[in-house]
Design a protein around this motif. Structure first.
Motif, PDB file in Angstrom:
ATOM      1  N   SER A 154       0.822  -1.216   0.000  1.00 38.81           N
ATOM      2  CA  SER A 154       0.000   0.000   0.000  1.00 38.81           C
ATOM      3  C   SER A 154       0.854   1.263   0.000  1.00 38.81           C
ATOM      4  CB  SER A 154      -0.931   0.015   1.216  1.00 38.81           C
ATOM      5  OG  SER A 154      -1.869  -1.032   1.140  1.00 38.81           O
ATOM      6  N   ASP A 155       2.041   1.162   0.592  1.00 39.00           N
ATOM      7  CA  ASP A 155       2.941   2.315   0.623  1.00 39.00           C
ATOM      8  C   ASP A 155       3.322   2.765  -0.788  1.00 39.00           C
ATOM      9  OD1 ASP A 155       2.984   2.379   3.400  1.00 39.00           O
ATOM     10  OD2 ASP A 155       4.662   0.977   3.511  1.00 39.00           O
ATOM     11  N   TYR A 156       3.266   1.845  -1.731  1.00 39.34           N
ATOM     12  CA  TYR A 156       3.609   2.181  -3.111  1.00 39.34           C
ATOM     13  C   TYR A 156       2.389   2.536  -3.962  1.00 39.34           C
ATOM     14  CZ  TYR A 156       8.478   0.682  -2.620  1.00 39.34           C
ATOM     15  OH  TYR A 156       9.798   0.583  -2.261  1.00 39.34           O
ATOM     16  N   ILE A 157       1.297   1.835  -3.781  1.00 40.28           N
ATOM     17  CA  ILE A 157       0.204   1.935  -4.764  1.00 40.28           C
ATOM     18  C   ILE A 157      -0.940   2.856  -4.362  1.00 40.28           C
ATOM     19  CG2 ILE A 157       0.739  -0.379  -5.576  1.00 40.28           C
ATOM     20  CD1 ILE A 157      -1.782  -1.382  -4.206  1.00 40.28           C
ATOM     21  N   ASP A 158      -1.042   3.226  -3.087  1.00 43.90           N
ATOM     22  CA  ASP A 158      -2.217   3.993  -2.657  1.00 43.90           C
ATOM     23  C   ASP A 158      -2.295   5.374  -3.287  1.00 43.90           C
ATOM     24  OD1 ASP A 158      -3.146   1.929  -1.193  1.00 43.90           O
ATOM     25  OD2 ASP A 158      -2.760   2.791   0.789  1.00 43.90           O
ATOM     26  N   ASN A 159      -1.158   6.007  -3.524  1.00 44.66           N
ATOM     27  CA  ASN A 159      -1.165   7.386  -4.024  1.00 44.66           C
ATOM     28  C   ASN A 159      -0.498   7.526  -5.390  1.00 44.66           C
ATOM     29  OD1 ASN A 159      -2.337   8.560  -1.586  1.00 44.66           O
ATOM     30  ND2 ASN A 159      -0.410   7.988  -0.627  1.00 44.66           N
ATOM     31  N   SER A 160      -0.427   6.438  -6.115  1.00 47.58           N
ATOM     32  CA  SER A 160       0.221   6.487  -7.427  1.00 47.58           C
ATOM     33  C   SER A 160      -0.481   5.555  -8.399  1.00 47.58           C
ATOM     34  CB  SER A 160       1.699   6.106  -7.307  1.00 47.58           C
ATOM     35  OG  SER A 160       2.279   5.959  -8.587  1.00 47.58           O
TER      36      SER A 160
END
Length: 297
Positions: free
Chosen positions: A11-17
């Protein structure tokens, strides 16, 4: 490898990108893929992301990133199977294409990487390059964080420009593939910035005292007339030193005063009240000097 701060959840990678979310979909596909030439990906996507972004951060420090391709590839082969290295470098390629890295040599890196990656894997990632994806990992994750930063700016004009800057960055990220729209967004931000700069310059060149406006131009012109009476002329003497003296006496910008000494354009009706006030004071002192403005403007 550099000291990349590895993420602990996907989630650290995909939540805002959107970009990372799409890469994640491809990695999941590769875990299930049964196509010829493709070996199923057994590594967790989080490991792939951590490795890919570690390489991207490492490349930021390289003046000639194309020279790092082979050494990094060989280093990865000590810990990863060949098809995993192909996947990692495919991720790196896409991420670098969407990043705002200004290194002109990055194009050589991309050329060499693409030539190195197995086409069976690269073809899975290549469609991303034509998609309009939002790559906003460098932007605030939520509005509350952004507002907290903005609220620390007391000047409302500057706060508005702060929001305008982020709005432009979000719009440009969304329109990554639309260069024309990105240009329009950038022009809009420049115009906003210019408008704010003009306002700040007007404030800097005008002070209010006892209800009377006092501008840099009129103040400078009057002091120059007085200096000329003492034998100091802007034509023959050092303008920099005169500007320093006037800045000391008035607290106006020394650089802008120097510019005024080199460009004595006529005063306009904007300065009329101030000119009339100072001329009245000079007349009461029985001086034979006065300044003029162009009443037609």
């Amino acid at each position: 490898m550099n000291n990349h701060s590895s993420k602990t959840t996907i989630s650290d990678y995909i939540d805002n990108s959107e970009l990372n979310a799409r890469i994640y979909q491809i990695l999941l596909h590769l875990q299930d893929c049964n196509q010829p030439g493709i070996v199923k990906l057994k590594r967790h996507p989080l490991e792939i992301f951590n490795q890919a972004y570690a390489i991207c951060e490492e490349l930021q420090q390289e003046k000639y990133p194309e020279e790092a391709v082979i050494p990094i590839w060989k280093r990865l082969r000590n810990s990863f199977i060949l098809h995993e290295v192909n996947v990692i470098f495919s991720c790196v390629y896409v991420i670098q294409c969407f990043s705002e890295n200004k290194n002109p040599n990055m194009r050589y890196f991309l050329f060499r990487v693409k030539d190195k990656i197995d086409t069976h894997y690269f073809k899975k990632f290549e469609p991303l390059l034509s998609e309009e994806l939002t790559y906003i990992t460098a932007l605030p994750a939520n509005f509350e964080f952004l507002k907290t930063e903005a609220d620390t700016i007391s000047d409302l004009d500057k706060r508005e420009l702060f929001y305008a800057d982020y709005l432009t960055r979000y719009k440009q990220a969304k329109n990554k593939g639309n260069i024309l729209q990105q240009i329009f967004d950038e022009i809009d931000l420049i115009q906003r910035t210019k408008a704010l700069t003009t306002t700040e310059e007007q404030k800097a060149e005008t002070t209010e005292k006892s209800g009377t406006k006092r501008t840099l131009k009129v103040t400078t012109d009057v002091l120059m007339l007085l200096l000329e009476k003492s034998g100091i002329s802007a034509i023959s003497d050092d303008k920099t030193k005169m500007a320093r003296l006037i800045a000391y006496l008035t607290d106006f910008s020394e650089e802008k005063i120097r510019q005024r000494l080199s460009n004595t354009e006529e005063l306009t009706s904007y300065h009329r009240e101030e000119v009339e006030t100072i001329n009245k004071i000079l007349a009461e002192l029985n001086s034979n000097i006065s300044i003029k403005y162009n009443k037609q403007r």
